[in-house]
Write an enzyme that holds these catalytic residues in place. Structure first.
Site, PDB file in Angstrom:
ATOM      1  N   ASP A  69     -10.662  -4.556   8.184  1.00 33.12           N
ATOM      2  CA  ASP A  69      -9.584  -5.582   8.748  1.00 33.12           C
ATOM      3  C   ASP A  69     -10.193  -6.500   9.753  1.00 33.12           C
ATOM      4  O   ASP A  69     -10.155  -7.838   9.881  1.00 33.12           O
ATOM      5  CB  ASP A  69      -8.633  -4.790   9.570  1.00 33.12           C
ATOM      6  CG  ASP A  69      -7.675  -4.188   8.345  1.00 33.12           C
ATOM      7  OD1 ASP A  69      -7.503  -4.497   7.222  1.00 33.12           O
ATOM      8  OD2 ASP A  69      -7.077  -3.054   8.946  1.00 33.12           O
ATOM      9  N   ARG A  84       0.702  -1.140  -0.023  1.00 36.10           N
ATOM     10  CA  ARG A  84      -0.070  -0.011   0.049  1.00 36.10           C
ATOM     11  C   ARG A  84       0.908   1.433  -0.017  1.00 36.10           C
ATOM     12  O   ARG A  84       0.489   2.277  -0.424  1.00 36.10           O
ATOM     13  CB  ARG A  84      -0.885   0.059   1.404  1.00 36.10           C
ATOM     14  CG  ARG A  84      -2.062  -0.927   1.254  1.00 36.10           C
ATOM     15  CD  ARG A  84      -2.798  -1.065   2.475  1.00 36.10           C
ATOM     16  NE  ARG A  84      -3.897  -2.072   2.395  1.00 36.10           N
ATOM     17  CZ  ARG A  84      -3.700  -3.028   3.065  1.00 36.10           C
ATOM     18  NH1 ARG A  84      -2.590  -3.348   3.714  1.00 36.10           N
ATOM     19  NH2 ARG A  84      -4.680  -3.998   3.193  1.00 36.10           N
ATOM     20  N   ARG A 139     -12.500  -8.802   7.816  1.00 34.13           N
ATOM     21  CA  ARG A 139     -11.623 -10.103   7.216  1.00 34.13           C
ATOM     22  C   ARG A 139     -11.601 -11.156   8.281  1.00 34.13           C
ATOM     23  O   ARG A 139     -11.771 -12.261   8.207  1.00 34.13           O
ATOM     24  CB  ARG A 139     -10.517  -9.722   6.653  1.00 34.13           C
ATOM     25  CG  ARG A 139     -10.462  -8.837   5.356  1.00 34.13           C
ATOM     26  CD  ARG A 139      -9.453  -8.240   4.707  1.00 34.13           C
ATOM     27  NE  ARG A 139      -9.705  -7.723   3.353  1.00 34.13           N
ATOM     28  CZ  ARG A 139      -9.002  -6.992   2.761  1.00 34.13           C
ATOM     29  NH1 ARG A 139      -7.992  -6.232   3.421  1.00 34.13           N
ATOM     30  NH2 ARG A 139      -9.168  -6.416   1.693  1.00 34.13           N
ATOM     31  N   HIS A 190      -3.033   0.555   8.872  1.00 33.53           N
ATOM     32  CA  HIS A 190      -3.750  -0.358   7.710  1.00 33.53           C
ATOM     33  C   HIS A 190      -2.627  -1.003   6.955  1.00 33.53           C
ATOM     34  O   HIS A 190      -2.187  -0.562   6.125  1.00 33.53           O
ATOM     35  CB  HIS A 190      -4.668   0.180   7.006  1.00 33.53           C
ATOM     36  CG  HIS A 190      -5.545  -0.468   6.023  1.00 33.53           C
ATOM     37  ND1 HIS A 190      -5.897  -1.497   6.289  1.00 33.53           N
ATOM     38  CD2 HIS A 190      -5.942  -0.333   4.737  1.00 33.53           C
ATOM     39  CE1 HIS A 190      -6.810  -2.139   5.211  1.00 33.53           C
ATOM     40  NE2 HIS A 190      -6.739  -1.310   4.436  1.00 33.53           N
TER      41      HIS A 190
END
Ligand code: APR
Length: 310
Positions: free
Chosen positions: A148, A88, A151, A175
């Site tokens: 998150d 990211r 998931r 993140h």
């Protein structure tokens, strides 16, 4: 009068934000994108889904920000997604410019809006939106923790063959791979996870969660996840617009909480009509504190890079 949500970026995440928001009849939605025709076309398509799904909100598209005026919420998804092998963080400089423009324009036309940032690298893009908008900290919020934890909850529910609705999870930190899932505070209908799943197996599930985004990038090859990220952003918008006061893990600008100052980091927040109405400080073990500070240090590195550009 209906609420109004602006979604900047009419790509995969943005268009799906518009779809979830319209499906919940949360607000009229304006999609904004730099590519001519895309927000208009997707907006019209979503408007035409209304009679089938049964929503009455308007969905429109534009290449400028005038039609976004007086939005209650602005969701920023504009920018470049990851490709396989990219972290990211690799998106930092390209997406900094995009989020800067998106924030300047959005804040100009909707000075009272609450901004939800989705573009990655998330925590650094939140910092960009916060600095550029000059909004108070309770009105700039990053979407990361809801995704998150979703998931993590999905994997736990599959593992135990229980409803996802019974699984509660807590994740702190940035993140990225340094996110800190707090296993000891996660549970299934109140039963601690540690009583249901072996330590070894839990470790594997935590790792899969930490790499949850990369796993999808690897499958897709040409982009990153968008259904769950957009659903997560819209859950946050819903809690704000309906003043539900849900407690959700969000990236928030910390001013001393958890011993962190001047940085966006994922923490449990109460989201209501005012945006972030409360940041909860959980008592952490020495090991958890160290992991959180390591995660914050990773965010700080990126923020230092963009601060030089400002
Ligand atoms: N203003 C408005 N829109 C822009 C701008 C800009 N300055 N620059 C790019 N865009 C648009 C692109 O034209 C594209 O339609 O942003 C959209 C991004 O869409 P996708 O490429 O489909 O990417 P997406 O999967 O939606 O991800 C967007 O969200 O989850 C994060 O990591 C992800 O940072 C990425 C962002």
């Amino acid at each position: 009068m209906r609420n109004k949500i602006t979604v900047v970026g009419a790509g995969n995440v943005g268009a799906n934000c518009a779809m979830w928001a319209a499906g919940k009849e949360l607000a009229d939605v304006v999609l904004v994108d730099v590519v001519e025709g895309v927000p208009q076309g997707k907006g019209l398509d979503l408007l035409q889904a209304g009679p089938v799904v049964g929503y009455d909100v308007a969905v429109t598209g534009a290449n400028d920000y005038e039609p976004t005026a007086n939005s209650d919420i602005v969701i920023i998804t504009a920018g470049f997604p990851r490709k396989p092998g990219m972290s990211r963080d690799d998106l930092l400089l390209a997406n900094y410019e995009v989020v800067k423009t998106a924030t300047e324009q959005s804040a100009k036309y909707s000075p009272n809006a609450i901004i939800i940032v989705v573009t990655n690298p998330l925590d650094a893009m939140c910092q960009t939106a916060y600095m550029v908008s000059k909004f108070p900290r309770h009105r700039v919020i990053g979407m990361a923790g809801v995704l998150d934890t979703a998931r993590f909850r999905a994997f736990i529910a599959r593992e135990l063959k229980v409803s996802v609705e019974n699984v509660t999870a807590v994740v702190l930190g940035g993140h990225g791979d340094t996110m800190v899932p707090l296993v000891r505070l996660s549970n299934v209908a109140g039963i601690p996870l540690t009583e249901l799943i072996s330590e070894e197996r839990l470790k594997q599930i935590v790792e899969r969660t930490q790499n949850g985004g990369a796993e999808i990038v690897k499958h897709l090859k040409t982009g990153s996840a968008y259904y769950a990220p957009s659903a997560a952003a819209v859950e946050m918008a819903e809690s704000i617009l309906k003043d539900k006061k849900k407690v959700l893990p969000c990236a928030a600008y910390l001013e001393g909480e958890y011993g962190i100052n001047g940085l966006f980091v994922g923490v449990p927040c109460k989201l209501g009509a005012g945006g972030i109405e409360k940041i909860y400080e959980i008592k952490l073990s020495a090991e958890e504190t160290a992991a959180l500070h390591k995660s914050a240090a990773a965010v700080q590195e990126l923020v230092d890079v963009i601060k030089k550009k400002m």
